[in-house]
Write a protein that holds these residues in place. Structure first.
Motif, PDB file in Angstrom:
ATOM      1  N   LYS A 115      -8.764 -34.578 -33.773  1.00  0.00           N
ATOM      2  CA  LYS A 115      -9.823 -34.591 -34.787  1.00  0.00           C
ATOM      3  C   LYS A 115     -10.420 -35.980 -34.926  1.00  0.00           C
ATOM      4  O   LYS A 115     -11.570 -36.142 -35.273  1.00  0.00           O
ATOM      5  CB  LYS A 115      -9.250 -34.148 -36.132  1.00  0.00           C
ATOM      6  CG  LYS A 115      -9.025 -32.635 -36.191  1.00  0.00           C
ATOM      7  CD  LYS A 115      -8.302 -32.250 -37.464  1.00  0.00           C
ATOM      8  CE  LYS A 115      -7.728 -30.849 -37.338  1.00  0.00           C
ATOM      9  NZ  LYS A 115      -6.605 -30.629 -38.230  1.00  0.00           N
ATOM     10  N   VAL A 163      -6.528 -28.251 -29.314  1.00  0.00           N
ATOM     11  CA  VAL A 163      -6.102 -28.049 -30.708  1.00  0.00           C
ATOM     12  C   VAL A 163      -5.111 -29.119 -31.165  1.00  0.00           C
ATOM     13  O   VAL A 163      -4.534 -29.021 -32.237  1.00  0.00           O
ATOM     14  CB  VAL A 163      -5.492 -26.637 -30.892  1.00  0.00           C
ATOM     15  CG1 VAL A 163      -6.570 -25.585 -30.778  1.00  0.00           C
ATOM     16  CG2 VAL A 163      -4.373 -26.365 -29.884  1.00  0.00           C
ATOM     17  N   CYS A 164      -4.914 -30.148 -30.352  1.00  0.00           N
ATOM     18  CA  CYS A 164      -4.021 -31.257 -30.719  1.00  0.00           C
ATOM     19  C   CYS A 164      -4.531 -31.865 -32.030  1.00  0.00           C
ATOM     20  O   CYS A 164      -5.735 -32.131 -32.175  1.00  0.00           O
ATOM     21  CB  CYS A 164      -4.034 -32.305 -29.609  1.00  0.00           C
ATOM     22  SG  CYS A 164      -3.163 -33.818 -30.031  1.00  0.00           S
ATOM     23  N   VAL A 165      -3.610 -32.084 -32.996  1.00  0.00           N
ATOM     24  CA  VAL A 165      -4.016 -32.544 -34.318  1.00  0.00           C
ATOM     25  C   VAL A 165      -4.763 -33.876 -34.277  1.00  0.00           C
ATOM     26  O   VAL A 165      -5.775 -34.048 -34.959  1.00  0.00           O
ATOM     27  CB  VAL A 165      -2.773 -32.614 -35.245  1.00  0.00           C
ATOM     28  CG1 VAL A 165      -3.123 -33.346 -36.535  1.00  0.00           C
ATOM     29  CG2 VAL A 165      -2.272 -31.216 -35.551  1.00  0.00           C
ATOM     30  N   CYS A 185       3.840 -33.616 -35.264  1.00  0.00           N
ATOM     31  CA  CYS A 185       3.426 -32.902 -36.484  1.00  0.00           C
ATOM     32  C   CYS A 185       4.464 -31.870 -36.906  1.00  0.00           C
ATOM     33  O   CYS A 185       5.167 -31.321 -36.071  1.00  0.00           O
ATOM     34  CB  CYS A 185       2.131 -32.132 -36.317  1.00  0.00           C
ATOM     35  SG  CYS A 185       1.026 -32.640 -35.061  1.00  0.00           S
ATOM     36  N   LYS A 200       5.741 -30.233 -28.431  1.00  0.00           N
ATOM     37  CA  LYS A 200       6.232 -31.271 -29.342  1.00  0.00           C
ATOM     38  C   LYS A 200       7.631 -31.725 -28.893  1.00  0.00           C
ATOM     39  O   LYS A 200       7.918 -32.922 -28.806  1.00  0.00           O
ATOM     40  CB  LYS A 200       6.277 -30.686 -30.753  1.00  0.00           C
ATOM     41  CG  LYS A 200       6.882 -31.589 -31.789  1.00  0.00           C
ATOM     42  CD  LYS A 200       6.952 -30.882 -33.150  1.00  0.00           C
ATOM     43  CE  LYS A 200       7.887 -31.628 -34.090  1.00  0.00           C
ATOM     44  NZ  LYS A 200       7.993 -30.920 -35.386  1.00  0.00           N
ATOM     45  N   CYS A 244       1.888 -39.107 -29.617  1.00  0.00           N
ATOM     46  CA  CYS A 244       2.136 -37.812 -30.264  1.00  0.00           C
ATOM     47  C   CYS A 244       2.763 -38.087 -31.622  1.00  0.00           C
ATOM     48  O   CYS A 244       3.759 -38.816 -31.708  1.00  0.00           O
ATOM     49  CB  CYS A 244       3.069 -36.958 -29.400  1.00  0.00           C
ATOM     50  SG  CYS A 244       3.590 -35.435 -30.227  1.00  0.00           S
ATOM     51  N   ASN A 287       3.772 -28.925 -38.207  1.00  0.00           N
ATOM     52  CA  ASN A 287       3.323 -27.627 -37.679  1.00  0.00           C
ATOM     53  C   ASN A 287       2.430 -27.840 -36.474  1.00  0.00           C
ATOM     54  O   ASN A 287       1.217 -27.897 -36.596  1.00  0.00           O
ATOM     55  CB  ASN A 287       2.545 -26.852 -38.753  1.00  0.00           C
ATOM     56  CG  ASN A 287       3.411 -26.567 -39.941  1.00  0.00           C
ATOM     57  OD1 ASN A 287       4.517 -26.030 -39.816  1.00  0.00           O
ATOM     58  ND2 ASN A 287       2.937 -26.963 -41.118  1.00  0.00           N
ATOM     59  N   PRO A 288       3.055 -27.981 -35.310  1.00  0.00           N
ATOM     60  CA  PRO A 288       2.236 -28.311 -34.139  1.00  0.00           C
ATOM     61  C   PRO A 288       1.291 -27.177 -33.759  1.00  0.00           C
ATOM     62  O   PRO A 288       1.702 -26.016 -33.666  1.00  0.00           O
ATOM     63  CB  PRO A 288       3.273 -28.551 -33.037  1.00  0.00           C
ATOM     64  CG  PRO A 288       4.546 -27.982 -33.535  1.00  0.00           C
ATOM     65  CD  PRO A 288       4.469 -27.808 -35.010  1.00  0.00           C
ATOM     66  N   THR A 289       0.039 -27.521 -33.582  1.00  0.00           N
ATOM     67  CA  THR A 289      -0.947 -26.499 -33.210  1.00  0.00           C
ATOM     68  C   THR A 289      -1.044 -26.369 -31.689  1.00  0.00           C
ATOM     69  O   THR A 289      -1.589 -25.408 -31.176  1.00  0.00           O
ATOM     70  CB  THR A 289      -2.335 -26.882 -33.759  1.00  0.00           C
ATOM     71  OG1 THR A 289      -2.542 -28.267 -33.480  1.00  0.00           O
ATOM     72  CG2 THR A 289      -2.431 -26.628 -35.243  1.00  0.00           C
ATOM     73  N   CYS A 290      -0.478 -27.379 -31.001  1.00  0.00           N
ATOM     74  CA  CYS A 290      -0.570 -27.349 -29.543  1.00  0.00           C
ATOM     75  C   CYS A 290       0.230 -26.186 -28.944  1.00  0.00           C
ATOM     76  O   CYS A 290      -0.184 -25.592 -27.943  1.00  0.00           O
ATOM     77  CB  CYS A 290      -0.074 -28.659 -28.948  1.00  0.00           C
ATOM     78  SG  CYS A 290       1.548 -29.177 -29.569  1.00  0.00           S
TER      79      CYS A 290
END
Lengths: 283, 471
Positions: free
Chosen positions: B113, B108-110, B51, B67, B48, B53-56
């Protein structure tokens, strides 16, 4: 836990429990049922409420010992408790002033009749009750029903009491004697209900039956109790247990009731051996 | 470790979850996934990237501080991590196991991608189990009593969430449950091998310790109406989370033959009633040699894998579309494949054939092909004319969904239901059209997931709190 306040032994295999269940007693209507589970390892079985007393906070149920669960239940004594009792389930019987109603009860199904007959009488019906049993010893609730019915007829298969024959013989006799019958209510073994239904169909007499399908939850969630009524699948637990007899597929019902026959034998054997072990360890 | 040269940014792969061997587990009811060890959890937690701005977090229906709890794991503060999750979810050990994370937080975990997402669900499960096995469950301090009484109908995921949230706010909460055990679908539906019942009991016991009262064997709509709860019984608000209820059948000939089950019944017998331990437990079940499960959802997977564990030689899925369109979680479909489940996709049953004793003996099916997409966006199955064939079976399980249970709604005068019988609510608050009555979970949405029901419970609890405090 639900305490058994009173145990009546009607015959070696037919017993009545009066159970402390104040909240169920307040709501119970004719032909409604409970689902009970004796203990942690028990199965859930439906039993009809044969009487309820909101003042005393009690309900009564009559059962016949036919398999492991009912035999274990029959072994409980006054003062013992049943782990789970849920109810009142099912839709109460639809009662109105029909005129003359013949109530036919067979075997342990007779236990369901008192609240139904009482409700019919309260609505101003004339009630003729026909009770059928295999033999005199298995006949139950004769006195109770005599008190509340206008007329009581009794038949036994072996002729040990009342008229020898089947309930359908008596019912047909009434029809042939031109007794005006506006409705028949039949509660008993499916084979009896099927015979009554076939008979009344011939004479175009409206008939209601109360079905005793296998159930698990009793609230419509599992669908174990499904029956074909008028070509459609219905759930006995929520749509019934009362149905128009002439629409019911009794053959299917009878087959479905036999679904666990082999397992019932196994359960019985297991119960017997473990009871013996239990006895040994006690002594 | 074997690496001698360390690249600057070594990318650790997603840590796999240890599983029971498929050929062994297909015949037992023990949990399939064994769970992360501490080492695996620590390695996974370092994946992990914390981030800014966590999107999770917004990806989670109950907005767990993902987070935050992963950070605590990395610092070996496992119990603290569990407590942080519990601020938002009462059922971390459950959700860590049965949530569809791949469609929510992990989707949606960064880092997803570029690589596999962080295994959030597995980490959640790890800390919840760690906390439980280390006996460090602490009870949050409760505020003074508000004097308000809340009734909750249904002890499933949504009801339990409402109960937990509202007891923490100082209200008196009573949960009414129709069955003899609390948990709803967690105890009657989801099998032991996917969610051990001891875990559900642990989470329910936690609520009991907080002071939630459970009244079992209590069918709201029968023993008591909603109007009575609000009237004579003096509850200030009622939450209805009684579930979707009635099993759907296909309406094809032969469905009432012996050996034909709804998935609800089949799973209830095995999970709630422990029929797999018959005759030690009294409830029997027909153990088929050839078992066909009709459907492609999670419930179908649960049923077919249960059939395999009960000893079926052939445990089959009959599904009218292709595997691509299956609504079940990919992970569960994979598990089923590994366990030897036979998939008969693009196959639609048209009738169940019985023998002379009234038992199911074969399933007559039609082959299907995929046509144009339907309103669900999935390509719709079209029957191929003349392609009828028979599959020999002795047990058939129908797992094609459920419809609304009507008992409760009928006992709440003035509460609107839609034409399919589901309760109409305001989506943000769970408020029904009847004052003081809120609803959530499957009885509003139709059959969905545990976490969505919990999310609905969370929203309703918030609105109910505001409502009763203004009263």
């Amino acid at each position: 836990m639900f305490r058994i306040l009173r145990k009546d032994v009607f015959s070696p295999t037919v017993k009545r429990f009066t159970i402390q269940a104040p909240e169920i007693a307040k709501k119970a209507g004719p032909d409604q049922f409970i689902v009970l589970r004796i203990d942690e390892k028990g199965e859930r079985i439906p039993l009809t409420i044969s009487d309820s007393d909101p003042e005393k906070g009690t309900i009564a149920t009559v059962f016949q010992e036919v398999g492991k669960t009912t035999i274990q239940l029959g072994g409980l004594k006054q003062g013992d408790s049943i782990q789970d009792v849920v109810g009142p389930l099912g839709t109460p019987a639809h009662i109105e002033n029909y005129g003359t109603v013949v109530c036919v009860g067979g075997g342990v199904g007779i236990a369901v009749l008192p609240p139904v007959v009482k409700a019919l009488k309260n609505k101003g019906n004339k009630v003729i009750t026909i009770l059928g049993a295999r033999t005199k010893d298995l006949l139950i609730l004769e006195e109770d029903l005599k008190k509340i019915s206008d007329e009581l007829l009794i038949v036994t298969d072996d002729g040990s009491y009342g008229t020898k024959g089947l309930v359908t013989n008596e019912l047909e006799r009434l029809v042939k004697e031109s007794v005006k019958i506006d409705l028949v209510i039949a509660i008993g073994p499916p084979v009896m209900m099927r015979a009554v239904s076939n008979l009344t169909k011939n004479y175009s007499i409206g008939t209601l039956v109360s079905l005793n399908s296998i159930m698990v939850d009793g609230t419509g969630m599992c669908g174990a109790c499904r029956v074909t009524v008028g070509g459609k699948t219905r759930f006995a637990c929520v749509d019934g247990p009362e149905f128009n007899a002439h629409d019911v597929d009794f053959d299917e019902l009878i087959k479905r009731l036999a679904m666990y026959k082999e397992d019932e034998k196994l359960a019985m054997e297991y119960y017997k051996t473990h009871q013996q072990e239990h006895h040994h360890s006690c002594c | 470790m074997s690496e001698t040269t360390k690249p600057k940014k070594e990318k650790l792969p997603r840590q796999t979850m240890p599983h029971q061997n498929p050929m062994v587990r297909r015949r037992n009811f023990d949990e399939v996934a064994i769970g992360y060890t501490e080492e695996l959890a620590l390695s996974e937690a370092t994946r992990c990237i914390q981030c800014k701005n966590p999107t999770c977090i917004p990806g989670c229906p109950v907005e767990i501080d993902i987070k935050g709890f992963i950070h605590l794991i990395a610092e070996k503060k496992y119990v603290e991590a569990a407590h942080l999750i519990k601020e938002k979810s009462f059922l971390p050990a459950v959700c860590g196991r049965v949530c569809p994370q791949e469609d929510q937080c992990e989707k949606v975990c960064v880092i997803a991608k570029k690589q596999m997402p962080v295994a959030i669900g597995r980490l959640e499960r790890f800390v919840a189990d760690y906390e439980a096995s280390h006996g460090e469950t602490i009870l949050p301090k409760l505020p003074p009593s508000t004097g308000k009484k809340i009734a909750v109908a249904g002890a499933g995921p949504s009801g339990l969430t409402v109960a937990g949230d509202l007891i923490k706010l100082g209200h008196k909460v009573t949960v009414f449950e129709a069955l003899h055990e609390p948990g709803g679908v967690l105890v009657y539906g989801i099998p032991e091998f996917r969610l051990p019942k001891a875990i559900v009991k642990r989470e329910v016991d936690f609520l009991k310790k907080l002071g939630v009262e459970f009244k079992l064997n209590y069918v709201i709509g029968k023993i008591k109406t909603v109007d009575e709860l609000l009237g004579v019984d003096g509850y200030d608000a009622v939450f209805l989370g009684n579930g979707a209820g009635l099993p759907k059948f296909m309406g094809i000939p032969g469905e009432n033959l012996n050996g034909v089950y709804s998935a609800n019944e089949y799973l209830t017998r095995v999970n709630l009633m422990k029929a797999y331990k018959f005759p030690e437990y009294d409830t029997p079940i027909i153990k088929g040699r050839r078992v066909a499960v009709v459907g492609g959802g999670n419930v179908a997977m649960d049923a077919v894998r249960t059939a395999s564990r009960l000893g079926a030689e052939e445990a089959m899925i009959i599904y009218r579309r292709s595997e691509e369109e299956m609504p079940a979680r990919k992970e569960e479909v994979e598990n089923a494949h590994e366990e030897g489940v036979i998939f008969k996709n693009l196959t639609n049953p048209v009738r169940i054939i019985g023998n002379d004793k009234g038992w199911a003996s074969a399933l007559e099916c039609l082959k299907m092909e995929l046509g144009a997409p339907d309103e669900s966006g999935r390509r719709s199955p079209v029957p191929i004319k003349g392609s009828e064939f028979q599959v020999p079976v002795d047990v058939v399980i129908i797992a094609i969904g459920t419809s609304a249970q009507p008992l409760i709604a009928a006992s709440a005068k003035g509460m609107e239901v839609n034409k399919r019988g589901y309760i109409v609510v305001d989506e943000e608050t769970g408020k029904t059209t009847k004052e003081g009555v809120y609803a959530g979970g499957d009885i509003v949405t139709g059959a969905a997931t545990v976490i969505l029901a919990m999310g609905a419970g969370r929203k309703a609890a918030k609105a109910m709190h505001e409502y009763v405090m203004k009263k």
